[in-house]
Design an enzyme around this catalytic site. Structure first.
Site, PDB file in Angstrom:
ATOM      1  N   LYS A  45     -42.434  -6.863  -3.391  1.00 20.50           N
ATOM      2  CA  LYS A  45     -41.322  -6.943  -4.341  1.00 20.50           C
ATOM      3  C   LYS A  45     -40.275  -5.913  -3.903  1.00 20.50           C
ATOM      4  CE  LYS A  45     -38.874  -7.737  -8.069  1.00 20.50           C
ATOM      5  NZ  LYS A  45     -38.035  -8.954  -8.088  1.00 20.50           N
ATOM      6  N   CYS A 131     -29.563  -9.558  -4.256  1.00 19.35           N
ATOM      7  CA  CYS A 131     -30.129  -9.690  -5.610  1.00 19.35           C
ATOM      8  C   CYS A 131     -29.042 -10.111  -6.588  1.00 19.35           C
ATOM      9  CB  CYS A 131     -30.749  -8.388  -6.080  1.00 19.35           C
ATOM     10  SG  CYS A 131     -31.261  -8.510  -7.812  1.00 19.35           S
TER      11      CYS A 131
HETATM   12  C1  DHB Z   1     -34.392 -10.116  -8.176  1.00 21.01           C
HETATM   13  C2  DHB Z   1     -34.007 -11.388  -7.784  1.00 21.01           C
HETATM   14  C3  DHB Z   1     -33.655 -11.590  -6.480  1.00 21.01           C
HETATM   15  O1  DHB Z   1     -33.284 -12.825  -6.040  1.00 21.01           O
HETATM   16  C4  DHB Z   1     -33.696 -10.543  -5.584  1.00 21.01           C
HETATM   17  O2  DHB Z   1     -33.351 -10.747  -4.328  1.00 21.01           O
HETATM   18  C5  DHB Z   1     -34.087  -9.295  -5.982  1.00 21.01           C
HETATM   19  C6  DHB Z   1     -34.442  -9.076  -7.292  1.00 21.01           C
HETATM   20  C7  DHB Z   1     -34.762  -9.870  -9.565  1.00 21.01           C
HETATM   21  O3  DHB Z   1     -34.113 -10.421 -10.464  1.00 21.01           O
HETATM   22  O4  DHB Z   1     -35.701  -9.086  -9.793  1.00 21.01           O
END
Ligand code: DHB
Length: 310
Positions: A45, A131
């Site tokens: 993540k 993001c």
């Molecule tokens: C999140 C979503 C994304 O597409 C990303 O690249 C990083 C974080 C999110 O909302 O947590």
């Protein structure tokens, strides 16, 4: 013998399939699940400097054709993920991994990258320039000036293998401009694509996720044509030393085959992994191998990038 093995930079993977960042990669337990599966690697993540709770729930919703999410970067903080991949790297029999990261500002991104530079970790880093879900923070990669500045500052001190996660682009001129920037830097890979940002899914008369009045990143079947176009556009434009990771709309061996045909060296599974669990890696790998065997391809290099035009 049909093989789906691949290489990114100096790293060798026994299978080209892995998770997409954000899916099944929040805790050590989830990452260990992927490691124990048929996947060739995992990506964590996206980690920020400090732990974050993310946006209010519900913040992820599956549909028949894909998904929408506005998670808001919930994560356990960069130290948590950096410590885990560093620990795994100590055993040379382990698979190589990807550490995803970004700061909430350029200064924070540099602080995090310097932490990784100064750490024992020698593996791959995916800098997330895409993001779409943190209120008030636009996607870095849609601002070419900011992207060039960030990369040029980062490469003034960062010497370890680094790649970037990109949002989809939708204009040929933007492919040209973005590729001209990425070609200036010793990037090991670009990952195309993150979700299509700020879509809206409605059920009856109401949005399906709570943050941002229902707006969120779209994944799954909806985005495969956009993902393939981005993979192929960057495959055609980038220096051959910059490998492409293909992400978007992969749920079958045929989808993975198409990403590789467009130029992907590694293929990530997001929405479909969320919907099916880690057993999906074995299914997609077997389906991909069956297609390769039928066509007489022994390795993915036999057809990678060989998309035909009319
Ligand atoms: C999140 C979503 C994304 O597409 C990303 O690249 C990083 C974080 C999110 O909302 O947590």
């Amino acid at each position: 013998m049909t093989s789906t093995a691949t290489t990114v930079g100096t790293f060798h993977f026994s299978n080209c399939l892995m998770n997409a960042a954000g899916i099944h990669c929040y805790t050590r337990k989830e990452l260990a699940d992927i490691d124990a599966s048929m996947a060739g690697s995992f990506v964590t993540k996206t980690g920020t400097l400090n732990e974050r709770a993310g946006n209010p729930e519900p913040r992820y919703f599956d549909t028949d054709l894909g998904s929408i999410n506005s998670m808001g970067l919930p994560n356990l903080g960069i130290d948590y993920y950096l410590e885990y991949v560093t620990e795994l790297e100590k055993n040379p029999d382990n698979k190589p991994h990807f550490l995803s990261l970004v700061g909430l500002s350029p200064d924070e991104t540099h602080l995090i990258l310097k932490k990784v530079q100064d750490s024992d970790y020698q593996g791959l880093v995916e800098l997330n320039l895409s993001c779409p879900n943190v209120p008030g923070k636009p996607q870095i990669a849609y601002d070419f000036e900011a992207t060039e500045k960030l990369l040029s500052e980062a490469f003034s001190y960062y010497t370890k293998p680094l790649g970037v996660k990109l949002p989809p682009y939708f204009d040929i001129v933007h492919f040209d401009q973005a590729a001209a920037i990425f070609n200036q830097f010793p990037l090991v890979f670009v990952n195309c694509v993150n979700s299509i940002g700020n879509g809206l899914v409605i059920s009856d008369e109401t949005v399906v996720i709570k943050p941002k009045d229902g707006f969120g990143g779209i994944g799954g079947d909806y985005i495969k044509p956009t993902a393939l176009a981005n993979v192929h556009a960057f495959y055609k434009r980038l220096n051959p030393s910059i490998k492409i990771i293909g992400t978007g709309g992969v749920k079958t061996g045929r989808d993975a085959f198409e990403h590789i045909l467009c130029g992907a060296s590694m293929v990530q599974v997001g929405t479909a992994l969320h919907q099916e669990g880690v057993a999906i890696f074995e299914r997609i790998t077997n389906e991909l191998k069956a297609i390769m065997a039928e066509k007489g391809y022994e390795t993915i290099e036999d057809f990678r990038g060989q998309l035909k035009t009319l």
